[in-house]
Structures are given as structure tokens and as C-alpha cells.
Write an enzyme that holds these catalytic residues in place. Sequence first.
Site, PDB file in Angstrom:
ATOM      1  N   LYS A  78       0.854  -1.194   0.000  1.00  0.00           N
ATOM      2  CA  LYS A  78       0.000   0.000   0.000  1.00  0.00           C
ATOM      3  C   LYS A  78       0.890   1.245   0.000  1.00  0.00           C
ATOM      4  CE  LYS A  78      -3.856   2.064   2.619  1.00  0.00           C
ATOM      5  NZ  LYS A  78      -4.720   1.935   3.810  1.00  0.00           N
ATOM      6  N   SER A 153      -9.667   2.060   2.928  1.00  0.00           N
ATOM      7  CA  SER A 153      -8.775   2.796   2.048  1.00  0.00           C
ATOM      8  C   SER A 153      -7.760   1.915   1.317  1.00  0.00           C
ATOM      9  CB  SER A 153      -8.024   3.860   2.854  1.00  0.00           C
ATOM     10  OG  SER A 153      -7.193   3.257   3.831  1.00  0.00           O
ATOM     11  N   SER A 177      -9.848  -0.291   7.168  1.00  0.00           N
ATOM     12  CA  SER A 177      -9.317  -0.201   5.799  1.00  0.00           C
ATOM     13  C   SER A 177      -8.634  -1.437   5.248  1.00  0.00           C
ATOM     14  CB  SER A 177      -8.349   0.967   5.695  1.00  0.00           C
ATOM     15  OG  SER A 177      -9.082   2.151   5.580  1.00  0.00           O
TER      16      SER A 177
HETATM   17  N1  GLN Z   1     -12.925   4.742   6.496  1.00  0.00           N
HETATM   18  C1  GLN Z   1     -12.292   5.076   7.740  1.00  0.00           C
HETATM   19  C2  GLN Z   1     -11.779   6.478   7.652  1.00  0.00           C
HETATM   20  O1  GLN Z   1     -11.946   7.080   6.665  1.00  0.00           O
HETATM   21  C3  GLN Z   1     -11.173   4.118   8.028  1.00  0.00           C
HETATM   22  C4  GLN Z   1      -9.990   4.342   7.188  1.00  0.00           C
HETATM   23  C5  GLN Z   1      -8.839   3.467   7.563  1.00  0.00           C
HETATM   24  O2  GLN Z   1      -8.989   2.438   8.206  1.00  0.00           O
HETATM   25  N2  GLN Z   1      -7.660   3.888   7.167  1.00  0.00           N
HETATM   26  O3  GLN Z   1     -11.225   7.004   8.554  1.00  0.00           O
END
Ligand code: GLN
Length: 486
Positions: A78, A153, A177
Amino acid sequence: MTLCTLTIQQAREGLRAGQFSSVEMTREFLARIHELNPVLNAFITINDVEALAQAQAADERIARGEDTPLLGVPIAIKDVLSTRGLRTTAGSRILENYTPTWDATSVARLRAAGAVFLGKTNLDEFAMGSSTENSGYGVTHNPWDQTRVPGGSSGGSAAAVAADLCCAALGTDTGGSVRQPAALCGVIGLKNTYGRVSRYGLIAYGSSLDSIGVLAKTPRDAAIVLSVMGGRDPLDSTSVDTPVPDFAVAMNGSVAGMRVGVPSEYFIEGTQADVTTAVRAGIEQLRQMGATVKEISLPNTRVALPVYYLIAPAEASANLARFDGVRYGLRVPGEDLIDTYSRTRGAGFGAEVKRRIMLGTYALSAGYYDAYYIRAQKVRTLIKQEFERAFEEVDIIAAPVSPTTAFKIGEKVDDPIQMYLADVFTLPCNLAGICGISVPCGFDAAGLPIGLQLLGRAFDEAAILRAADAYQRETSWHKKRAGDRA
Ligand code: GLN
């Protein structure tokens, strides 16, 4: 046979037996990435030249009889994890030309274990989002249906694993995410306990929530990667000095006698009906395999979302202060220093990142700090204690990962609250600092994958990996590939 469908375990067996070389494997993956990335946009950066050199070096080590857990295995990373000499953008235009001079510890450990790095995968900018639509480098498309999001994400990593563009990929999970995109793409997503894996070199979002996890084709592969990257690191004071167990021993195919808790608060109105049905059927399957299933209650689940959206943006606003046009990446010169800061940040950050910085700055400002941030931290402690009490009675907790299957690109992007709700079942785990895994457990009426979430006690990844592995031995949901769809 294509080498691109192999698991890590199969790849290692083939490489060890000399059935194919790492260079052959890496070439196949790179060819497939070049064929499919124009459609899927799973990778921001493809590491063509260096990946082949790493594969060549791995082949030489194999020829000398060396045997390390990931020797010659092609992996994707990532793009929020620092990679030495390889551009790292965090999905943001503010880091468009940023190339770190060091590896994140997780990456360094994979490198030392012989992994080949195929490239850097797409993500929501600074890991803020649930659909990979917030990326500064375009949307990633779900390999099961290209009109839909892969989740986020870590959407690029999940799509890359689902489309056989790598054996496995690293992701990060601050509020879901790793698990949510894994569910939406029909792959395994392991979120490790906070402190299990060093966060050194991870571009920080919410430091008290961030964890590095694995997107993989099997629980066993996820365990292999965790064993490599887990454990204490002097460069991250929050990494814990707890031994990383031999998960292969734990994954004995049995859940006999395992106590599975099913929290009523995770089966609520608003969840897609076929998600609930598939998850309930998955839990019934565990029962038939010898687990005991018990209804439990986690009443504070309903406040997890607001608590998370105070704490995560507050930490983000502090963490993102470093992107000032002086130290890293983009610089838009202004009339004076303050003007340079605001021009750089105005041009470099996307809308969602700015929204989070504003929310976080507000929650931390004088006069509001006690009312919002401190209050949220207190409620967070209650959530953590609630899990601890539940884990006195049960060994793991089973629930849905996401209230819906993959949604259409554009469907939620203009409605932040709807987007935030995508993580309603994954956020509590991060607030409590425990571990969780997403396992494929069915398909909806449109043929889109559904994930079963298994949560475990802090540092008990062995339990959720054992259950996930046993479940996958008995079911065939994971055998259907995204590419099989007409
Ligand atoms: N969707 C959540 C956020 O926007 C989690 C994102 C994540 O786990 N990086 O904060």
C-alpha cells in the site's frame, strides 16, 4: 497454469522445488499488471525494473539453498508505507514526487525475508476513506464489477489480490481499511492487534488507531506475512515485545470447543439483507464444525462511530501538520511562510483530507478539547472494557464486516456521513486495539462478495486465524475468482 493465481504457500513450494523461478513469476505478474491496471487502477507505481532485479537476487539465493518465508514471492505494498528508493505518495498530490530514503520496518522485514516488491497500490488519500475514491491518482475499480468501488482505504491492495496481480499485499487499517476492502473484493483481510507490527515508516493517519495488516488469498498466507513483519521494533515505542507465535501450529483446522460470540448490535436495520443472511449462515457453519455460539451484547457499539470521528481526525490534524511545503514533497511558494503553508496545503490536499483537518483542529481547540476529544477518549475506554468483558466469555466474536457489498462508484462520495457508515462494524475493533479478520462467506444477489468478520482478543491473532482457516477448509466461497465472472 498461470503463476498469478498461486498462494504464497504454493509459490514457495514451487520455487523451492525448482518448478519455476521467481523471475518467471515476477514477469507474469508484471505482464498481468500492465494488462489490467489501465482498467483497475490498483497500482499507483509499478516497480518493473527493481522487481525483476529482486527476483533475480532471490533466484540466486534459492539456488544456493537459502530458504526464507517469502523468498522470491511477489508482493504489493500500500502506497502509505515508506519504501526505500521507491516513490511513496500516500495517495496525495502533496507527496507526488516523494521518494523515501528508508523502508518502513514492515517493508524492511518483508525485504529481508526475500519478498519481491511489484509496486505501490492505490488508496484513499492518507488512508482517509472507504472506497479509494479519495485518491489523488484516480479511483480503483472493483475486479468483480468495474462500475463499483473496491472499498477502502486499502482498495488498491484488495483489488490487486482479488485480480491476481500479486500473491498478497500489505494494507493499513485505522478504522476498517484492511477488512472492509477485503470483504468487498472477496479476499482475506487481517488487521493485527495494535502494537503487534511496528508502524515505523507508515505515513501516520491516526496514530493510536493505525495498524498494518495483510490482504491475502488464504488465512495461512496472512499468517506467513504477519510472522515475518510482527514483533518489537526499537524504532516504534508502541510496538510490543510479545512473541509472535507459530501460527501454523495454531491453524490445525479445528474450531471444536471454540466459543464464538455474536453481538446483537452488529445485526441491525440498514444492513443489506443478503449480508446478514450470509454472515448468519457463516456463523451456523462454525457451529456445525464444533464451535459453541452465544449471543452477546456490546451496547457501546452505537457510539463507536462518533467517537472514532473525533479521535481519528484529531490525530490526523496533528500528523498532517508536517506537510508544510518545507520538509516533504510539494511546495507552492507564497509571499511569506504562512502564505507558503496555506498555498501548499491548499493545492496539495484533497477535499476529504481538508475536511478531516478542520474537524480535528476544531475538536482539539481550546474550549472544545475537554468536551470533544477528552470525552471521546473516555468513551473509547468504555468500548475497550466492553470487549474485554466479552472476551472473558467467548474466544472470538463473529459479525458482518460491512453493512453492504461493493457500492457503485460515485454513490456515496458526496455524502461523507454515508461513507463513514461503511465502517460502522469495523471501527470498534480499532478503538479497542484488538485484532480482526475478514473471510469470504458468500455472495449477494448481484454476485458480489460478502465478508464474515472474526474479532479476537489483543495479541490473539492465532484464534481468528485458526477459525478463518478452519472455515475456509470447509467452504468454497474463496475459490470463486473475480475473473471467473462473465
Ligand atoms: N474509512 C475510515 C476512515 O476514513 C477508516 C480508514 C482506515 O482504516 N484507514 O477514517
